[in-house]
Structure formats: C-alpha cells, structure tokens
Motif scaffolding. Structure first.
Motif, PDB file in Angstrom:
ATOM      1  N   PHE A 259      48.851  62.508  27.552  1.00 52.60           N
ATOM      2  CA  PHE A 259      48.110  62.740  28.791  1.00 52.60           C
ATOM      3  C   PHE A 259      47.671  64.192  28.892  1.00 52.60           C
ATOM      4  N   ALA A 260      48.548  65.111  28.486  1.00 52.18           N
ATOM      5  CA  ALA A 260      48.200  66.529  28.528  1.00 52.18           C
ATOM      6  C   ALA A 260      47.021  66.823  27.607  1.00 52.18           C
ATOM      7  N   GLU A 261      47.030  66.211  26.425  1.00 54.65           N
ATOM      8  CA  GLU A 261      45.913  66.420  25.488  1.00 54.65           C
ATOM      9  C   GLU A 261      44.625  65.846  26.041  1.00 54.65           C
TER      10      GLU A 261
ATOM     11  N   ALA B  34      43.901  65.421  29.220  1.00 55.39           N
ATOM     12  CA  ALA B  34      43.477  66.284  30.329  1.00 55.39           C
ATOM     13  C   ALA B  34      42.789  67.536  29.811  1.00 55.39           C
ATOM     14  N   ASP B  35      43.329  68.102  28.730  1.00 55.39           N
ATOM     15  CA  ASP B  35      42.708  69.294  28.139  1.00 55.39           C
ATOM     16  C   ASP B  35      41.285  68.986  27.678  1.00 55.39           C
ATOM     17  N   THR B  36      41.083  67.784  27.134  1.00 51.77           N
ATOM     18  CA  THR B  36      39.752  67.379  26.686  1.00 51.77           C
ATOM     19  C   THR B  36      38.777  67.335  27.853  1.00 51.77           C
TER      20      THR B  36
ATOM     21  N   ALA C  62      53.532  61.622  27.762  1.00 54.51           N
ATOM     22  CA  ALA C  62      53.211  62.794  28.577  1.00 54.51           C
ATOM     23  C   ALA C  62      52.385  63.797  27.780  1.00 54.51           C
ATOM     24  N   ASP C  63      52.746  63.996  26.512  1.00 53.96           N
ATOM     25  CA  ASP C  63      51.985  64.905  25.655  1.00 53.96           C
ATOM     26  C   ASP C  63      50.562  64.387  25.451  1.00 53.96           C
TER      27      ASP C  63
ATOM     28  N   ALA D 291      40.518  59.811  33.585  1.00 53.64           N
ATOM     29  CA  ALA D 291      39.992  60.865  32.717  1.00 53.64           C
ATOM     30  C   ALA D 291      38.501  60.674  32.465  1.00 53.64           C
TER      31      ALA D 291
ATOM     32  N   ARG E 104      58.115  61.097  26.379  1.00 52.17           N
ATOM     33  CA  ARG E 104      57.606  62.435  26.084  1.00 52.17           C
ATOM     34  C   ARG E 104      56.279  62.374  25.340  1.00 52.17           C
ATOM     35  N   GLU E 105      56.180  61.461  24.361  1.00 53.02           N
ATOM     36  CA  GLU E 105      54.941  61.392  23.591  1.00 53.02           C
ATOM     37  C   GLU E 105      53.766  60.956  24.461  1.00 53.02           C
TER      38      GLU E 105
ATOM     39  N   TYR F 257      39.136  68.948  30.878  1.00 57.32           N
ATOM     40  CA  TYR F 257      38.959  70.265  31.471  1.00 57.32           C
ATOM     41  C   TYR F 257      38.132  71.189  30.578  1.00 57.32           C
TER      42      TYR F 257
END
Length: 240
Positions: free
Chosen positions: A21-23, A25-27, A18-19, A170, A15-16, A29
């Motif tokens: 990767f989400a952060e 990706a947000d950077t 995945a979180d 990324a 989970r950590e 985008y």
C-alpha cells in the motif's frame, strides 16, 4: 457478576500488504499516470495475495472490455479470452458488481466455456475478480489467477478484497491528481496568453481580438502552441 464482553480481534494487515500500500501510495503522490498505478497494482497483487500467480485489470469502456494492465502474458491471455467470449469472472465482476471466486476451475461451476479454454491453454487453475471504480464513467475489475487448484482460500479472498478496495481509491486519486495538474497547466497557459495579448495591445495599439489573432497566426506559421508562443513573447519582453 457481570463479565466484560469479549474483545474482538483487531484486523491485522500483513506487513507485506502494508508495504505494498505504501508503494502504491508513493506512485499516486509522485503524479504517475493512471496506467502506471494500474501496472503497480498488477505487479503487487501476486506478492501479497496468497495463491495468486497472475493479476490483471480489465476495464469496460462503453460496450468494450479491454486489459489496462497485467502482471504477465498469461493474465493477458485469460483476459483476451474473456473479452472474446464476453464471459468469465472478470466480466461478471464488472457487470454484476459482485466478487467472483472459483478456486478450482476443473470443478463444475460458472463460465464452462472459459474454464475449458483456460484448462486447455494456460496453467491457470483458479480465479478471483473484484470490481473497481476507476473513473466516474469507467468501471473495471481486479482479476487474480492461480496456477494451483484450491490455492485461493478465504484468507486469499479477504486480502484480495482489501487490495481491490485500496486499488479503487488509488486509481481515483490518480485520476483526480491528473485532472488537477491539467487544470493547473491550463490556468498557467491562460495567464501567459492574457499577458501576451496585453503586451501586443499596448505595443501595437490593437484590440484584444486582433492581438489574439496575431498569436494564432504565428502559432500556425511556426507550428507551436499558442500558449508557448505567448510564453516566449512574455519572456522576451521581460528580458528587454
């Protein structure tokens, strides 16, 4: 009677991770710079890779190696030593395109000079490095260091490889985003310059070359970019 073949275990992403990767990706985008993406990678790696205490990204530009981002000063010092010695896991990951791992720097292995320096001057006792493709002409490495001998395990290496692969994607995405933004800005500037040239030609009965020279001269006199001069002229005409 035939039996069903055993089902392979699905790959489970923690989970950590995945979180993280989400952060990351947000950077990307959000349109942040490549440097910001690399900093985010270095900040996230110690949080998700078991045993990792420090992380850096080293880049090779032509024949030079340099640290592009680091989670802390310890990582920067290790990178600096590698750049000076031109030897170590980070350099080898870039040059050889192969992952590098030594869980205990006190044991016999590669990079004896760097290992001796690290043991004497830093708390680092283990190192891993994975090659990154950051741009078409630039290659780098994600470098991970542990302060505990033997803390880097097979699981650490597996997660680090995933982080490195995602980091490459990324970083390339950030570069493409930047190029797209630069192209968009360039096209917009060209449109404004074209409009301004047309206005000057109509208002003063001059050629396109003469109109462009008027813009250039005003740009030099006011120390303002030609595109901005053109934009101001078009905006002024539209208001009146």
């Amino acid at each position: 009677m035939a039996t069903e073949p055993p089902q392979s275990e699905p790959i489970r992403v923690p989970r950590e991770l995945a979180d993280a990767f989400a952060e990351l990706a947000d950077t990307v985008y959000a349109g942040e710079s490549t440097g910001d993406v690399l900093v985010t990678i270095c900040d996230l790696a110690p949080l998700v890779v078991p045993g990792c205490d420090h992380a850096t990204v080293m880049l090779r530009r032509h024949d030079r190696f340099e640290t592009a981002a680091a989670s802390d000063e310890t990582g920067r010092r290790i990178d600096a030593a590698e750049c000076e010695l031109r030897d170590g896991p980070c350099v080898d990951a870039i040059l050889e395109d192969a992952p590098q791992l030594l869980a205990d720097l006190s044991l016999d292995g590669p990079w004896p000079t760097l290992r001796a320096w690290a043991l004497a001057h830093t708390p680092v006792r283990g190192a891993m490095a994975y090659r990154l493709l950051t741009e078409h002409t630039k290659v780098g490495a994600l470098n991970l260091f542990s302060d505990t001998a033997g803390a880097f395990t097979t699981r650490s290496a597996d997660i680090a490889a995933i982080v490195a692969a995602f980091a490459s994607v990324a970083t390339v995405a950030a570069n493409e985003h930047r190029r797209a933004e630069d192209l968009r800005a360039g096209l917009e500037s060209n449109r404004e310059i074209g409009k301004a040239i047309g206005l000057l030609m109509a208002l003063h009965n001059i050629t396109d070359e003469e109109a462009l020279e008027v813009l250039r001269r005003h740009s030099q006199e006011t120390n303002v970019r030609v595109a901005e001069v053109a934009g101001r002229l078009v905006a002024h005409h539209n208001r009146h």
